[in-house]
Design an enzyme around this catalytic site. Structure first.
Site, PDB file in Angstrom:
ATOM      1  N   GLU A 106      45.834  39.364  42.570  1.00 17.07           N
ATOM      2  CA  GLU A 106      45.148  38.701  43.697  1.00 17.07           C
ATOM      3  C   GLU A 106      45.718  37.332  44.036  1.00 17.07           C
ATOM      4  O   GLU A 106      44.991  36.461  44.537  1.00 17.07           O
ATOM      5  CB  GLU A 106      43.643  38.602  43.408  1.00 17.07           C
ATOM      6  CG  GLU A 106      42.972  39.966  43.333  1.00 17.07           C
ATOM      7  CD  GLU A 106      41.497  39.888  42.998  1.00 17.07           C
ATOM      8  OE1 GLU A 106      41.003  38.777  42.690  1.00 17.07           O
ATOM      9  OE2 GLU A 106      40.836  40.939  43.023  1.00 17.07           O
ATOM     10  N   GLU A 119      41.974  47.878  42.464  1.00 18.70           N
ATOM     11  CA  GLU A 119      40.771  47.293  41.856  1.00 18.70           C
ATOM     12  C   GLU A 119      39.643  47.440  42.827  1.00 18.70           C
ATOM     13  O   GLU A 119      39.762  47.133  44.014  1.00 18.70           O
ATOM     14  CB  GLU A 119      40.952  45.815  41.482  1.00 18.70           C
ATOM     15  CG  GLU A 119      39.675  45.235  40.848  1.00 18.70           C
ATOM     16  CD  GLU A 119      39.822  43.792  40.383  1.00 18.70           C
ATOM     17  OE1 GLU A 119      40.907  43.455  39.887  1.00 18.70           O
ATOM     18  OE2 GLU A 119      38.853  43.023  40.527  1.00 18.70           O
TER      19      GLU A 119
END
Length: 898
Positions: free
Chosen positions: A156, A240
């Site tokens: 991320e 995710e």
């Protein structure tokens, strides 16, 4: 119609994530047989979740949500392949499911990586050293007999195309058959893959996080991808997803899988996290497929989400294909639910997964099987998504025998059903023992622990605490903090510390031997309670002792605020010598000791129970030994009391009398050498009107001191203020600190003229990420960390920087008639983010903007406020979760009388 002649994408599997961070930490400390049964529920085919993919964190000595996972190379060149517990977890998973695919991803990294100038604030992730570190980690995996199938970049945190190309080349040069996933972040990676052929060659899988409605922890009623993401020619994964409670999140979990394929063509789903094997005072403590937070009792809980996962994994195999003609929304309406059909490569088997999680009534589904698929018995398994109990999960409800390829099934609302021609499904029957407390006394000499591993029950929050041979000539093993410098971090920095024990512990003494390898400060922690993100927002009491002998007792809260309760100086500890620290809790009395001598006691009632911990300030490589937690057998003497008196309202610039009365209980020792202080907030002026020092106060007696206090006149003076008077004195041969409290209101006068709102006092404020900032963008979680407010390249000197969901309130007193501002998403997150802005006066919404994104042009506002007493500026997310929602009220200003 279940038509086997239909085509669709290849199914890559359903998995879960251990890491991001520390969420599997306590599992390794569970006793058998409970530990083995939890692992069976997660990985054993035909028993529970039967996971097909396992992603693990590549440890970096830095907190990545619920703890810090240890690195294999804390300092450059010193590789230790047994660090941490992820190796053990992967070994156990593969032992149960040999066909399971493994996937490694870094959230952070040791601070020496890419640190060419030896900066103390960390290194550079997108560097050759990071590639070397990842290949070293792959080498460690081989030493453990593990073949890693997939490897990612930086979780991320975007991507660097040149770095991925170098990573691809490095893996090829070493003949490592590892597929690269990029970029474990947003969909924008697909745009570069489509436009850059060299970059495209370096990526095997497009991995996107939280692509469904609501994002992180969202509803997942719908999902999305992009045209480019679907046309790269590469597998498209929800690499995710989740952040959902083990029970109540089950509906969103199955929607993310079925609707993820229908709406976005995602062919793999990885749930974050695998399980919540973390202490219950940490964030996300019930999130995952199961909860395992009591290794001492062996108690665990299997969530509805685990059985929901089984509804897919136990009736499919990676390599099967989706049948697009036999997938869709029930009745053509997504509120009724969704379904997907998958078939085996040779058309010998198929399964249809249906969810009615958003349906409100029962419905009948008719099936016709054609296209060469088997028309034999269909086995039906179901999970009640609302049951919240193990008994309602993955139940074999019966079989259907098609007649001429036809059969029907009544679907109840709030369920997930699996219709399959396969066999071999099963439902584990292991039962958890009851929960129990970790008994005191608790002691650990760290001798049984394997070097390079974490001590039993000790959970790293930041840095890495591992067992090593003791320093200072001491035989045996100790625990050492191994991270020698600030890591490359995934979330905000903090001191290195670790927690241990039962959150229900109340009155006890925690003590430990400490060994300072270099000048610095060590910490002993007690009554550690709730932790909010980042990890520095840890409630509890900290005894901090420096090598020079200075010490302090600090109270920390969940907003990250540190309050010094007591401090002093004792004989210098020096370095390379062992000492013993102690922190004792008895009711509201907290007593600190160094080398067996009580150096101070303070009374504070903020926290009545909690865990223990050890730590260092910064990243010192100090050692700890002989950790002990013993119950307090003899309660501390009754604490003295400090009462305060202050008028309920003090206007700006006006004065009032503040009184503090100190009283000693009749049954205990006298107080000597008493000093009283008013503890006035910043900006107030104080003048004593009576004596404030007293030589002795006998048992059963009291004294009072008075001050004249004057409120500030500054425009940003807080409305609600608290005085914290302090009494310092001797009692029973120990220096004591006792605090009182008094609150008052400082009313805000109505604004006059044309003030900027950033120059006015907030009546109240709330914000989705860190505090609302004045005259800067929102930035990160710390106060004052924003940048100049900038919207589509235009810089604004004044304004408010917020983050959805946000609300800032101001008092107008009917004196203002106009509000103006320019609103938009700040450039620091563009092109991401989507929000709406609302202006609310006296409970009435005057305007709400359309959804503004990170590419939308700024929107000017000019609102009539005539007669309004109160003004609220609110920011809401744009319907897709609040990630990246940095919202600016640029040049926000009032037009007022006067």
């Amino acid at each position: 119609m279940v038509d086997g002649s239909g085509t669709g994408r290849t199914f890559d599997g359903i998995g879960a994530i251990s890491g991001g961070g520390g969420n599997s930490r306590l599992l390794i400390n569970y006793p058998e047989p409970q530990r083995g049964k939890i692992l069976d529920y997660l990985f054993k085919p035909g028993y529970g979740a039967s996971l097909q993919l396992l992603k693990v964190e590549i440890g970096g000595d830095t907190n990545s949500t619920d703890g810090s996972e240890p690195s294999i190379e804390h300092t450059r060149g010193n590789v230790h392949c047994d660090s941490g517990y992820e190796w053990w977890l992967m070994e156990q998973a593969k032992k149960r499911s040999p066909h399971l695919k493994l996937y490694g991803l870094a959230w952070g990294a040791p601070g020496w990586i890419g640190n060419t100038d030896n900066s103390p604030s960390g290194g550079h992730f997108w560097s050759q050293e990071m590639i070397d570190y990842l290949t070293a980690w792959l080498g460690c995996a081989r030493q453990h007999g593990l073949d890693i199938d997939y490897l990612g970049g930086w979780n991320e945190r975007g991507y660097d195309t040149a770095w991925y190309e170098k990573l691809h080349a490095a893996l090829a040069a070493r003949h490592l058959p590892v597929r690269i996933v990029a970029a474990d972040s947003g969909l924008d990676i697909a745009d570069d893959i489509v436009s850059d052929p060299d970059f495209a060659k370096s990526v095997d899988v497009v991995g996107v996080h939280y692509p469904c409605e609501g994002g992180d922890g969202g509803t997942a009623n719908s999902c999305h991808s992009s045209a480019n993401a679907q046309t790269t020619g590469k597998p498209l994964w929800a690499s995710e997803n989740g952040s959902l409670d083990e029970n109540t999140g089950a509906g969103a979990l199955i929607r993310s899988i079925t609707r993820g394929y229908l709406d976005g063509k995602f062919t793999a789903y990885l749930n974050w996290p695998l399980l919540a094997a973390i202490y219950p005072n940490l964030p996300y403590d019930t999130v995952g497929l199961a909860v395992a937070n009591q290794p001492w009792s062996g108690a665990y809980d299997i969530g509805t989400s685990l059985w929901t996962t089984a509804q897919v994994t136990q009736v499919t195999r990676p390599g099967w294909t989706f049948v697009d003609k036999a997938s869709g929304y029930l009745g053509g309406d997504r509120t009724g639910g969704s379904y997907v059909t998958l078939k085996s490569p040779d058309d010998s088997a198929y399964s249809t997964i249906l969810e009615t999680s958003t349906a409100s009534s029962a419905q009948t589904a008719d099936f016709t099987v054609t296209g060469g698929l088997p028309t034999g018995t269909v086995h039906i398994w179901a999970t009640d998504l609302k049951s919240g109990s193990t008994s309602g999960g993955f139940v074999h409800t019966g079989d259907a025998t098609p007649e001429n390829g036809h059969f029907s099934l009544t679907l109840q609302p709030g369920y997930v059903y699996s219709l399959t021609t396969t066999t071999g499904q099963g439902r584990g029957d292991a039962v958890s023992p009851p929960q129990g407390h970790l008994a005191l006394p608790y002691r650990d000499s760290f001798e049984p622990n394997t070097p390079g591993r974490e001590a039993k029950y000790l959970s790293d929050m930041q840095g890495s605490f591992e067992t090593v041979g003791c320093g200072g000539g001491r035989p045996g093993r100790c625990v050492r903090q191994m991270a020698a410098q600030q890591p490359i971090e995934w979330q905000d920095d903090s001191d290195a510390f670790a927690l241990l024990g039962d959150t229900g512990w109340k009155n006890y003494t925690v003590s430990s031997d400490v060994y300072l390898e270099q000048p610095g400060t060590v910490e002993l922690i007690g009554r550690a309670g709730e932790q909010q993100r980042p990890q520095s927002h840890q409630a509890g009491y900290f005894l901090k002792v420096r090598d020079s002998g200075t010490w302090s007792v600090i109270k920390s809260d969940t907003s990250g605020r540190l309050t010094t309760l007591a401090d002093g100086t004792t004989r210098a500890l020096g370095t390379h010598r062992w000492h013993r620290l102690g922190l004792s809790f008895s009711g509201t009395t907290i007593t600190a000791s160094i080398d067996g001598r009580q150096v101070g006691a303070v009374d504070d009632s903020a926290y009545a129970s909690g865990q223990v911990g050890i730590g260092v300030v910064g990243y010192q490589t100090d050692e700890f030994d002989n950790l002990s937690v013993t119950p307090v057998r003899h309660p501390a003497e009754s604490p003295a009391a400090l009462a305060a008196d202050l008028p309920s309202t003090v206007h700006r610039g006006e004065s009032a009398t503040f009184k503090a009365t100190f009283a000693v209980p009749a049954s205990d020792d006298a107080a000597t050498d008493l000093t009283l202080r008013p503890g006035a907030p910043a900006g107030w002026t104080v003048a004593a009107t009576t004596p404030t020092t007293f030589s002795k106060i006998a048992p059963g007696h009291s004294v009072t001191a008075s001050w004249t206090v004057t409120a500030p006149t500054a425009s940003d003076t807080p409305v609600s203020v608290t005085f914290s008077p302090l009494a310092t004195y001797g009692r029973g041969g120990v220096q004591h600190w006792t605090y009182g409290t008094a609150k008052t209101e400082v009313p805000i006068p109505p604004p006059t003229g044309s003030p900027y709102l950033s120059d006015l006092s907030f009546v109240s404020s709330s914000n989705g990420w860190g505090p609302v900032e004045r005259d800067t963008s929102n930035g990160e979680q710390a106060a004052g960390d924003g940048q100049p407010i900038t919207i589509r390249g235009t810089v604004h000197d004044k304004g408010l920087g917020a983050h959805a969901d946000s609300d800032v309130a101001f008092f107008l007193g009917g004196n203002c008639s106009r509000f103006t501002a320019t609103v938009g998403i700040d450039d620091e997150v563009a092109p991401y983010g989507s929000v709406t802005f609302s202006v609310i006066a006296d409970g009435r919404t005057l305007t709400t903007t359309p959804v503004l994104t990170g590419t939308a042009q700024p929107l000017p506002l000019d609102i009539d406020l005539s007669g309004a007493q109160n003004l609220h500026l609110a920011v809401s997310d744009g319907g897709d979760g609040n990630a990246h929602d940095h919202a600016d009220w640029a040049d926000a200003r009032l037009g007022c009388a006067g």
